[in-house]
Design a protein around this motif. Sequence first.
Motif, PDB file in Angstrom:
ATOM      1  N   VAL A   1       0.818  -1.217   0.000  1.00 20.13           N
ATOM      2  CA  VAL A   1       0.000   0.000   0.000  1.00 20.13           C
ATOM      3  C   VAL A   1       0.851   1.265   0.000  1.00 20.13           C
ATOM      4  CG1 VAL A   1      -2.126  -0.941   0.931  1.00 20.13           C
ATOM      5  CG2 VAL A   1      -0.294  -0.288   2.500  1.00 20.13           C
ATOM      6  N   SER A   2       2.167   1.138   0.248  1.00 25.55           N
ATOM      7  CA  SER A   2       3.004   2.336   0.151  1.00 25.55           C
ATOM      8  C   SER A   2       3.290   2.677  -1.302  1.00 25.55           C
ATOM      9  CB  SER A   2       4.311   2.123   0.910  1.00 25.55           C
ATOM     10  OG  SER A   2       5.087   1.138   0.258  1.00 25.55           O
ATOM     11  N   MET A   3       2.996   1.769  -2.216  1.00 22.27           N
ATOM     12  CA  MET A   3       3.269   2.020  -3.636  1.00 22.27           C
ATOM     13  C   MET A   3       2.004   2.295  -4.436  1.00 22.27           C
ATOM     14  SD  MET A   3       6.140  -0.928  -4.129  1.00 22.27           S
ATOM     15  CE  MET A   3       6.997  -0.392  -5.597  1.00 22.27           C
ATOM     16  N   GLY A   4       0.859   2.048  -3.856  1.00 17.55           N
ATOM     17  CA  GLY A   4      -0.383   2.269  -4.588  1.00 17.55           C
ATOM     18  C   GLY A   4      -1.572   1.802  -3.770  1.00 17.55           C
ATOM     19  N   GLU A   5      -2.734   1.942  -4.375  1.00 16.64           N
ATOM     20  CA  GLU A   5      -3.966   1.686  -3.636  1.00 16.64           C
ATOM     21  C   GLU A   5      -4.392   0.227  -3.781  1.00 16.64           C
ATOM     22  OE1 GLU A   5      -8.426   3.438  -3.548  1.00 16.64           O
ATOM     23  OE2 GLU A   5      -6.916   4.696  -4.528  1.00 16.64           O
ATOM     24  N   LYS A   6      -4.864  -0.318  -2.679  1.00 12.29           N
ATOM     25  CA  LYS A   6      -5.420  -1.665  -2.710  1.00 12.29           C
ATOM     26  C   LYS A   6      -6.928  -1.532  -2.845  1.00 12.29           C
ATOM     27  CE  LYS A   6      -3.855  -4.629   0.309  1.00 12.29           C
ATOM     28  NZ  LYS A   6      -3.619  -5.452   1.515  1.00 12.29           N
ATOM     29  N   HIS A   7      -7.503  -2.264  -3.770  1.00 12.80           N
ATOM     30  CA  HIS A   7      -8.949  -2.157  -3.958  1.00 12.80           C
ATOM     31  C   HIS A   7      -9.640  -3.436  -3.511  1.00 12.80           C
ATOM     32  CE1 HIS A   7     -12.754  -0.896  -5.498  1.00 12.80           C
ATOM     33  NE2 HIS A   7     -12.857  -2.000  -6.206  1.00 12.80           N
ATOM     34  N   ARG A   8     -10.591  -3.287  -2.598  1.00 10.38           N
ATOM     35  CA  ARG A   8     -11.359  -4.440  -2.121  1.00 10.38           C
ATOM     36  C   ARG A   8     -12.745  -4.382  -2.738  1.00 10.38           C
ATOM     37  NH1 ARG A   8     -10.830  -6.931   2.254  1.00 10.38           N
ATOM     38  NH2 ARG A   8     -11.866  -8.421   0.947  1.00 10.38           N
ATOM     39  N   GLU A   9     -13.246  -5.530  -3.128  1.00  9.26           N
ATOM     40  CA  GLU A   9     -14.610  -5.585  -3.632  1.00  9.26           C
ATOM     41  C   GLU A   9     -15.569  -5.812  -2.467  1.00  9.26           C
ATOM     42  OE1 GLU A   9     -15.349  -4.767  -6.507  1.00  9.26           O
ATOM     43  OE2 GLU A   9     -13.489  -5.046  -7.636  1.00  9.26           O
ATOM     44  N   THR A  10     -16.767  -5.256  -2.613  1.00 11.09           N
ATOM     45  CA  THR A  10     -17.776  -5.470  -1.588  1.00 11.09           C
ATOM     46  C   THR A  10     -18.608  -6.710  -1.950  1.00 11.09           C
ATOM     47  OG1 THR A  10     -19.501  -4.362  -0.342  1.00 11.09           O
ATOM     48  CG2 THR A  10     -19.433  -3.920  -2.685  1.00 11.09           C
ATOM     49  N   CYS A  11     -19.472  -7.130  -0.988  1.00  9.72           N
ATOM     50  CA  CYS A  11     -20.188  -8.409  -1.145  1.00  9.72           C
ATOM     51  C   CYS A  11     -20.935  -8.508  -2.474  1.00  9.72           C
ATOM     52  CB  CYS A  11     -21.196  -8.592  -0.021  1.00  9.72           C
ATOM     53  SG  CYS A  11     -20.543  -8.235   1.605  1.00  9.72           S
ATOM     54  N   THR A  12     -21.692  -7.415  -2.786  1.00 13.15           N
ATOM     55  CA  THR A  12     -22.605  -7.507  -3.918  1.00 13.15           C
ATOM     56  C   THR A  12     -21.913  -7.271  -5.257  1.00 13.15           C
ATOM     57  OG1 THR A  12     -23.207  -5.218  -3.481  1.00 13.15           O
ATOM     58  CG2 THR A  12     -24.675  -6.913  -2.622  1.00 13.15           C
TER      59      THR A  12
END
Lengths: 328, 213
Positions: B167-178
């Motif tokens: 995360v120091s190099m870029g954004e982590k993207h998490r998906e939501t349930c739906t």
Amino acid sequence: MSCSSNSPNSGGCGGGGCGSGSGGHEHGMDRRSFLRTSSVAVAGVAALAASLAPLRDLTDVGTAEQFFQKHYKKLTPEDMEKVLARITREVEKQYEVRPHVRDYKAMDGVEFVYALNLTRCIGCRKCVHACVAENNQSRNPEIQYIRVLKMPHGSMDPEKGDHNYTSELVPEKGSFYMPVQCQQCVNPPCVKVCPVKATWQESDGITVIDYDWCIGCRYCEAACPYFARRFNFTKPSIPKDQINPNMSYLGNRPRPQGVVEKCHFCIQRTRAGKYPACMEVCPTGARKFGNILDPDSEVSHILKTKRVFIQLKEEVGTSPRFFYYFDV
Amino acid sequence: MKAERKTPLVLSILTISFLILAATFLTDIWGKSAQLPEIPPVDPSFTKTATARVSAEELYRTKGDTSMLECYGCHEQGKELTLKFDEDHNVILPDEHDDIIMAHGTHNRNNNCFNCHDEHNLEVLQTRDGRTVKIQDGHDLCGSCHGPTYRDWLAGIHGRTSGFWNVSMGEKHRETCTACHDPHQPKFLPRKPAPGPNPLRPVEVKHSEGKAH
């Protein structure tokens, strides 16, 4: 003195007729024998050239620059710049795409680990093809780093797996699916058998190959217990519009014919901080990747809290960095 | 003397053998090596990283078309809704909602719209313990029943992740349930797998032991 006394004799012979082999003129040659010998020699050379005709099919010979290139570990930063420029040139010439070739180095305090949730994997093989697209693998003949084994419930024996399943729909009842790729072993047998040190383990746990140093002996392919390594029997064929221009020296740059390749945890992505391609494409989130030295990473959490069943074939002592686990 | 006579003999034999070799290559007496079969290109959908669905969270975040989430475009505000059930206690959906397949939970145990939707304000969700949840925060509602999964999701080990592990190099993207699960029909449907490795020869039908019969 003797020379001058012989000269009248040799002069007489020059008119012809003494070529029959008799007499003491060992170094002389008359017209007939000269013609005979030279025509035979010309025919012989022509026949030799014609018999080498199959060499015409030889492509991808490589340049002198590549031939005299030093081993990866002995390249100075200036050498590496030249090498990357050469690769850029070659790729641009062949695929008409300007690539971005870099030599990504291992980061300090990072050891990569992969975890795969067997409860979630549905065997859709999306990872296989995302990997092919990301890593510029040959499309025909096919080279794929991941094999998805369809396994009967109740067994963990990879011998019972089938990777040629042609199911209409997945997952099928009574089966589970186990994708197998390079396990990035802590104790890699492929590295031990390499006679030229063209493959080695880096500090972040990735076993890499210097494609310009590999001699194609395929010992590593035989040594790997996971069928992770692939040999380029032909020059890889990749459609020009499908080249991934983001390349790395030890990773996905186009390979020459006659070298071995394998999964390298998408070195061009993971050493730039990103997730590997097979993980991002997985529709079920069965694949998890991260830094095991970071106690808050996803993989650390999995190894601490989940039922991690194996390192695959753990009895052979390779100690993979690829873990299979179950939910609950 | 002997060697002198041998040389032309050896040379002629070599020449003749080269000529024979050349003739065989030129006439392809052994035939060319078999051509590889054409391998059709893989459908690009198999390498797409898009999720199965577009979640309400993503719609709001990307400022997409949220008109179908505006319930009071059709429903009348303040009017009480009554659900109708058939004799098997399946909820009868009106034609306006016939795109919904009610298949959440086994044995029809979750067969009531207002288990999740708020009957007093259709544009929000409600948990069983009486909290109100915005439609784009659906994971709070899902988590109120699916505890262990919610715990794993919070830890980042359930569901899809993309972007940067570092995360120091870029954004982590998490998906939501739906983004993956249809809330009305959360179980994943079987899908067509991508083609397997080309066997380069006709495939024998292999009956794997795991086949359910």
